[in-house]
Design a protein around this motif. Sequence first.
Motif, PDB file in Angstrom:
ATOM      1  N   SER A 159      13.761  17.714   4.023  1.00 55.58           N
ATOM      2  CA  SER A 159      14.837  18.694   4.125  1.00 55.58           C
ATOM      3  C   SER A 159      15.960  18.174   5.005  1.00 55.58           C
ATOM      4  O   SER A 159      17.152  18.349   4.695  1.00 55.58           O
ATOM      5  N   SER A 162      18.009  15.413   3.192  1.00 58.11           N
ATOM      6  CA  SER A 162      18.845  16.006   2.145  1.00 58.11           C
ATOM      7  C   SER A 162      20.055  16.714   2.744  1.00 58.11           C
ATOM      8  O   SER A 162      21.130  16.745   2.140  1.00 58.11           O
ATOM      9  N   ASP A 165      22.565  14.147   3.471  1.00 57.06           N
ATOM     10  CA  ASP A 165      23.271  13.783   2.233  1.00 57.06           C
ATOM     11  C   ASP A 165      24.413  14.755   1.961  1.00 57.06           C
ATOM     12  O   ASP A 165      25.499  14.347   1.512  1.00 57.06           O
ATOM     13  N   ASP A 180      29.571  16.826  -7.036  1.00 58.63           N
ATOM     14  CA  ASP A 180      28.762  16.064  -6.078  1.00 58.63           C
ATOM     15  C   ASP A 180      28.173  16.980  -4.998  1.00 58.63           C
ATOM     16  O   ASP A 180      27.003  16.843  -4.609  1.00 58.63           O
ATOM     17  N   ALA A 183      25.362  19.153  -6.477  1.00 59.39           N
ATOM     18  CA  ALA A 183      24.122  18.380  -6.667  1.00 59.39           C
ATOM     19  C   ALA A 183      23.410  18.174  -5.331  1.00 59.39           C
ATOM     20  O   ALA A 183      22.176  18.314  -5.223  1.00 59.39           O
ATOM     21  N   ALA A 184      24.175  17.824  -4.295  1.00 62.15           N
ATOM     22  CA  ALA A 184      23.582  17.616  -2.967  1.00 62.15           C
ATOM     23  C   ALA A 184      23.033  18.923  -2.412  1.00 62.15           C
ATOM     24  O   ALA A 184      21.947  18.959  -1.792  1.00 62.15           O
ATOM     25  N   ARG A 185      23.763  19.995  -2.625  1.00 60.57           N
ATOM     26  CA  ARG A 185      23.305  21.302  -2.161  1.00 60.57           C
ATOM     27  C   ARG A 185      22.025  21.713  -2.876  1.00 60.57           C
ATOM     28  O   ARG A 185      21.110  22.266  -2.240  1.00 60.57           O
ATOM     29  N   GLN A 186      21.945  21.449  -4.164  1.00 65.93           N
ATOM     30  CA  GLN A 186      20.738  21.789  -4.923  1.00 65.93           C
ATOM     31  C   GLN A 186      19.538  20.993  -4.428  1.00 65.93           C
ATOM     32  O   GLN A 186      18.437  21.535  -4.259  1.00 65.93           O
ATOM     33  N   ALA A 187      19.738  19.718  -4.159  1.00 66.81           N
ATOM     34  CA  ALA A 187      18.640  18.882  -3.656  1.00 66.81           C
ATOM     35  C   ALA A 187      18.160  19.372  -2.287  1.00 66.81           C
ATOM     36  O   ALA A 187      16.950  19.401  -2.009  1.00 66.81           O
ATOM     37  N   HIS A 188      19.094  19.747  -1.434  1.00 65.84           N
ATOM     38  CA  HIS A 188      18.711  20.262  -0.114  1.00 65.84           C
ATOM     39  C   HIS A 188      17.972  21.591  -0.241  1.00 65.84           C
ATOM     40  O   HIS A 188      16.978  21.831   0.469  1.00 65.84           O
ATOM     41  N   ASP A 190      16.122  22.571  -2.763  1.00 66.46           N
ATOM     42  CA  ASP A 190      14.771  22.301  -3.282  1.00 66.46           C
ATOM     43  C   ASP A 190      13.855  21.776  -2.176  1.00 66.46           C
ATOM     44  O   ASP A 190      12.686  22.193  -2.066  1.00 66.46           O
ATOM     45  N   ALA A 191      14.367  20.857  -1.368  1.00 65.08           N
ATOM     46  CA  ALA A 191      13.561  20.290  -0.278  1.00 65.08           C
ATOM     47  C   ALA A 191      13.200  21.349   0.754  1.00 65.08           C
ATOM     48  O   ALA A 191      12.076  21.373   1.288  1.00 65.08           O
TER      49      ALA A 191
END
Length: 208
Positions: A159, A162, A165, A180, A183-188, A190-191
């Motif tokens: 977390s 991410s 990132d 961009d 996408a980075a917000r979505q990855a964070h 999810d983590a």
Amino acid sequence: MGMRDGGVHRVAIATRSPQARPPRKGTQDPRGRSAPRAERARRLGPCGTIGDVEWGSLVGTGIGAVLGVGATLAGDHVRWRRTSRENSLRDRRTAYVDCLVAFRRAHEAMRLAADEDHADAQVRASRIRQAFQASGCDEARERLILTATEEVATGIDASYHSLRDVREVLASGSSLTSADYHAARQAHGDATRAVRVVLRRDLTGLEA
């Protein structure tokens, strides 16, 4: 006269009372100045006593005292374990919440800094990085990593990285509406959701 005197003498000798012999060593007279061995043996009895208290009573009292002390120590140990577990649960829950709140605070602060009007891109990037640093997420992560299990530490690190990132995407010039950033917000997100599951499982195991 001599015969009378002799007779009187003989009568006197005959009627003289014998001297009382001294009591034998270890005996008592009726007034209690020493105790007869027979009386002492009678008091002791066949099972052996001390005064009027039997050995069985002394042993029973001793066993009862030992059992009472043992029960008290066992109860204290159970209470200590329960208190220790409760304190550990409270401290761990606090550390988990503080870390996740610090991550969220950092994200929100970076979003505000990125949404401000900046004439220079370098100033904007500097403001975003300052917001990340001032949030306290680095310190919260370090405090948690020191005492966390490997599974918890791995989830927190995922977390955290991410979130970094997200910082780099915004600092590079991406807006809050860019692909961009999303996408980075979505990855964070999810983590962070994954580590919440790990944290809840860890706390549930500690409560059991």
